[in-house]
Design a protein around this motif. Structure first.
Motif, PDB file in Angstrom:
ATOM      1  N   GLU A  59      54.094 -48.274  58.016  1.00  0.00           N
ATOM      2  CA  GLU A  59      53.039 -49.270  57.923  1.00  0.00           C
ATOM      3  C   GLU A  59      51.721 -48.523  57.778  1.00  0.00           C
ATOM      4  O   GLU A  59      51.463 -47.548  58.497  1.00  0.00           O
ATOM      5  N   ALA A  60      50.866 -48.962  56.880  1.00  0.00           N
ATOM      6  CA  ALA A  60      49.599 -48.268  56.657  1.00  0.00           C
ATOM      7  C   ALA A  60      48.579 -49.237  56.079  1.00  0.00           C
ATOM      8  O   ALA A  60      48.932 -50.248  55.452  1.00  0.00           O
ATOM      9  N   ALA A  61      47.310 -48.909  56.303  1.00  0.00           N
ATOM     10  CA  ALA A  61      46.218 -49.684  55.702  1.00  0.00           C
ATOM     11  C   ALA A  61      45.055 -48.748  55.414  1.00  0.00           C
ATOM     12  O   ALA A  61      44.791 -47.817  56.178  1.00  0.00           O
ATOM     13  N   THR A  62      44.397 -49.002  54.303  1.00  0.00           N
ATOM     14  CA  THR A  62      43.223 -48.218  53.914  1.00  0.00           C
ATOM     15  C   THR A  62      42.092 -49.149  53.497  1.00  0.00           C
ATOM     16  O   THR A  62      42.328 -50.300  53.109  1.00  0.00           O
ATOM     17  N   ILE A  63      40.878 -48.630  53.592  1.00  0.00           N
ATOM     18  CA  ILE A  63      39.733 -49.271  52.943  1.00  0.00           C
ATOM     19  C   ILE A  63      39.516 -48.512  51.645  1.00  0.00           C
ATOM     20  O   ILE A  63      39.282 -47.298  51.656  1.00  0.00           O
ATOM     21  N   ALA A  64      39.629 -49.205  50.521  1.00  0.00           N
ATOM     22  CA  ALA A  64      39.514 -48.571  49.206  1.00  0.00           C
ATOM     23  C   ALA A  64      38.235 -49.038  48.532  1.00  0.00           C
ATOM     24  O   ALA A  64      38.023 -50.243  48.343  1.00  0.00           O
ATOM     25  N   LEU A  65      37.380 -48.078  48.181  1.00  0.00           N
ATOM     26  CA  LEU A  65      36.150 -48.353  47.458  1.00  0.00           C
ATOM     27  C   LEU A  65      36.288 -47.817  46.045  1.00  0.00           C
ATOM     28  O   LEU A  65      36.736 -46.677  45.847  1.00  0.00           O
ATOM     29  N   GLY A  66      35.927 -48.625  45.067  1.00  0.00           N
ATOM     30  CA  GLY A  66      36.000 -48.206  43.676  1.00  0.00           C
ATOM     31  C   GLY A  66      34.674 -48.377  42.971  1.00  0.00           C
ATOM     32  O   GLY A  66      33.982 -49.379  43.166  1.00  0.00           O
ATOM     33  N   ARG A  67      34.317 -47.385  42.163  1.00  0.00           N
ATOM     34  CA  ARG A  67      33.110 -47.464  41.331  1.00  0.00           C
ATOM     35  C   ARG A  67      33.508 -47.103  39.907  1.00  0.00           C
ATOM     36  O   ARG A  67      33.959 -45.988  39.640  1.00  0.00           O
ATOM     37  N   GLY A  68      33.383 -48.038  38.978  1.00  0.00           N
ATOM     38  CA  GLY A  68      33.813 -47.839  37.599  1.00  0.00           C
ATOM     39  C   GLY A  68      33.099 -46.692  36.915  1.00  0.00           C
ATOM     40  O   GLY A  68      31.911 -46.459  37.151  1.00  0.00           O
ATOM     41  N   ARG A  69      33.846 -46.000  36.064  1.00  0.00           N
ATOM     42  CA  ARG A  69      33.259 -44.915  35.281  1.00  0.00           C
ATOM     43  C   ARG A  69      33.318 -45.315  33.809  1.00  0.00           C
ATOM     44  O   ARG A  69      34.406 -45.516  33.255  1.00  0.00           O
ATOM     45  N   PRO A  70      32.170 -45.447  33.130  1.00  0.00           N
ATOM     46  CA  PRO A  70      32.149 -45.881  31.724  1.00  0.00           C
ATOM     47  C   PRO A  70      33.041 -44.986  30.855  1.00  0.00           C
ATOM     48  O   PRO A  70      33.055 -43.765  31.000  1.00  0.00           O
ATOM     49  N   GLY A  71      33.786 -45.638  29.965  1.00  0.00           N
ATOM     50  CA  GLY A  71      34.642 -44.908  29.043  1.00  0.00           C
ATOM     51  C   GLY A  71      36.019 -44.595  29.575  1.00  0.00           C
ATOM     52  O   GLY A  71      36.869 -44.086  28.829  1.00  0.00           O
ATOM     53  N   SER A  72      36.281 -44.901  30.847  1.00  0.00           N
ATOM     54  CA  SER A  72      37.599 -44.626  31.428  1.00  0.00           C
ATOM     55  C   SER A  72      38.496 -45.856  31.312  1.00  0.00           C
ATOM     56  O   SER A  72      38.018 -46.977  31.129  1.00  0.00           O
ATOM     57  N   HIS A  73      39.806 -45.637  31.439  1.00  0.00           N
ATOM     58  CA  HIS A  73      40.782 -46.711  31.298  1.00  0.00           C
ATOM     59  C   HIS A  73      41.792 -46.657  32.436  1.00  0.00           C
ATOM     60  O   HIS A  73      42.107 -45.576  32.943  1.00  0.00           O
ATOM     61  N   ASP A  74      42.289 -47.829  32.813  1.00  0.00           N
ATOM     62  CA  ASP A  74      43.408 -47.898  33.751  1.00  0.00           C
ATOM     63  C   ASP A  74      44.690 -47.644  32.966  1.00  0.00           C
ATOM     64  O   ASP A  74      44.971 -48.345  31.979  1.00  0.00           O
ATOM     65  N   LEU A  75      45.461 -46.657  33.412  1.00  0.00           N
ATOM     66  CA  LEU A  75      46.677 -46.257  32.705  1.00  0.00           C
ATOM     67  C   LEU A  75      47.852 -46.191  33.675  1.00  0.00           C
ATOM     68  O   LEU A  75      47.670 -45.988  34.880  1.00  0.00           O
ATOM     69  N   SER A  76      49.047 -46.333  33.129  1.00  0.00           N
ATOM     70  CA  SER A  76      50.264 -46.209  33.927  1.00  0.00           C
ATOM     71  C   SER A  76      51.348 -45.577  33.067  1.00  0.00           C
ATOM     72  O   SER A  76      51.375 -45.767  31.841  1.00  0.00           O
ATOM     73  N   LEU A  77      52.232 -44.816  33.694  1.00  0.00           N
ATOM     74  CA  LEU A  77      53.397 -44.283  32.982  1.00  0.00           C
ATOM     75  C   LEU A  77      54.538 -45.283  33.089  1.00  0.00           C
ATOM     76  O   LEU A  77      54.792 -45.850  34.154  1.00  0.00           O
ATOM     77  N   GLY A  78      55.231 -45.503  31.971  1.00  0.00           N
ATOM     78  CA  GLY A  78      56.336 -46.451  31.965  1.00  0.00           C
ATOM     79  C   GLY A  78      57.432 -46.016  31.027  1.00  0.00           C
ATOM     80  O   GLY A  78      57.377 -44.931  30.423  1.00  0.00           O
ATOM     81  N   PRO A  79      58.461 -46.845  30.871  1.00  0.00           N
ATOM     82  CA  PRO A  79      59.589 -46.510  30.005  1.00  0.00           C
ATOM     83  C   PRO A  79      59.151 -46.311  28.559  1.00  0.00           C
ATOM     84  O   PRO A  79      58.222 -46.963  28.072  1.00  0.00           O
ATOM     85  N   LEU A  80      59.848 -45.427  27.869  1.00  0.00           N
ATOM     86  CA  LEU A  80      59.508 -45.130  26.482  1.00  0.00           C
ATOM     87  C   LEU A  80      59.603 -46.354  25.577  1.00  0.00           C
ATOM     88  O   LEU A  80      58.810 -46.498  24.642  1.00  0.00           O
ATOM     89  N   ASP A  81      60.571 -47.232  25.858  1.00  0.00           N
ATOM     90  CA  ASP A  81      60.835 -48.336  24.939  1.00  0.00           C
ATOM     91  C   ASP A  81      60.259 -49.670  25.396  1.00  0.00           C
ATOM     92  O   ASP A  81      60.522 -50.710  24.787  1.00  0.00           O
TER      93      ASP A  81
END
Length: 204
Positions: free
Chosen positions: A154-176
């Motif tokens: 069990e865990a909890a965090t406080i997450a703060l985010g500040r956008g960076r211009p020109g960056s993208h949210d990406l994820s690795l996934g299946p090839l197909d």
């Protein structure tokens, strides 16, 4: 309270007090496909503050890609309780030997639009950082990683985010895998109340 004010209070050692105050307001919690419950607390333009909760007491959303991802924003994270492993991932372009495809994730209020890119890759595990209660860590935008909680933990965090211009949210996934959309899964009022109780009980 602004992103800057929240970060100042965390840096001043007031994370527990701030979280207990912030969790008293009306909330609309969501199941995040990375395996945690997100309790959004502050949002102003490209800056945001949430509590992230990993627990076996609530149903999890399932990822359609993988747990390996990178943010379009700089992360400042404070561990309220439990253990978080920040697993850095080294991603290298690959041709015929590729194991994953890079997907771009574009989010809005209703969910995520997940689109395959032309980039195919292999990956290896890099630095593994382990953080416990009271620890704070940062991660710049554009760094592939995964956040891992020990099995049954069990865990909890406080997450703060500040956008960076020109960056993208990406994820690795299946090839197909093809383009698709994932709807946002909101917790019902009873589940949201349970999520708040789980966090506040560990902090009081």
């Amino acid at each position: 309270m602004s992103y800057r004010d929240v970060r100042r209070r965390l840096t001043a050692g007031q994370a527990r007090e701030w979280a207990l105050e912030a969790l008293q307001r009306p909330l609309s919690a969501v199941r995040h496909p990375l395996g945690f419950v997100c309790l959004p607390l502050e949002r102003d333009g490209d800056e945001g503050v949430c509590v992230h909760l990993w627990t076996g007491s609530l149903v999890h959303a399932e990822s359609t890609t993988s747990q390996i991802h990178c943010h379009s924003w700089d992360l400042f994270s404070h561990v309220l309780y439990g253990q978080i492993r920040n697993v850095h991932v080294i991603v290298a372009d690959a041709g015929a030997e590729a194991t994953h495809r890079v997907f771009e994730v574009v989010s809005d209020a209703s969910g995520d639009r997940i689109s395959p890119t032309g980039r195919t890759v292999r990956h290896t595990t890099g630095l593994v950082e382990v953080f416990g209660p009271g620890d704070t860590y940062t991660l710049p935008a554009g760094r592939f990683h995964s956040s891992v909680v020990p099995e049954g933990g069990e865990a909890a965090t406080i997450a703060l985010g500040r956008g960076r211009p020109g960056s993208h949210d990406l994820s690795l996934g299946p090839l197909d895998a093809g383009p698709h959309r994932v709807s946002r899964q909101h917790l019902d009022p009873g589940e949201t109340a349970l999520a708040v109780r789980l966090v506040t009980a560990r902090l009081t």
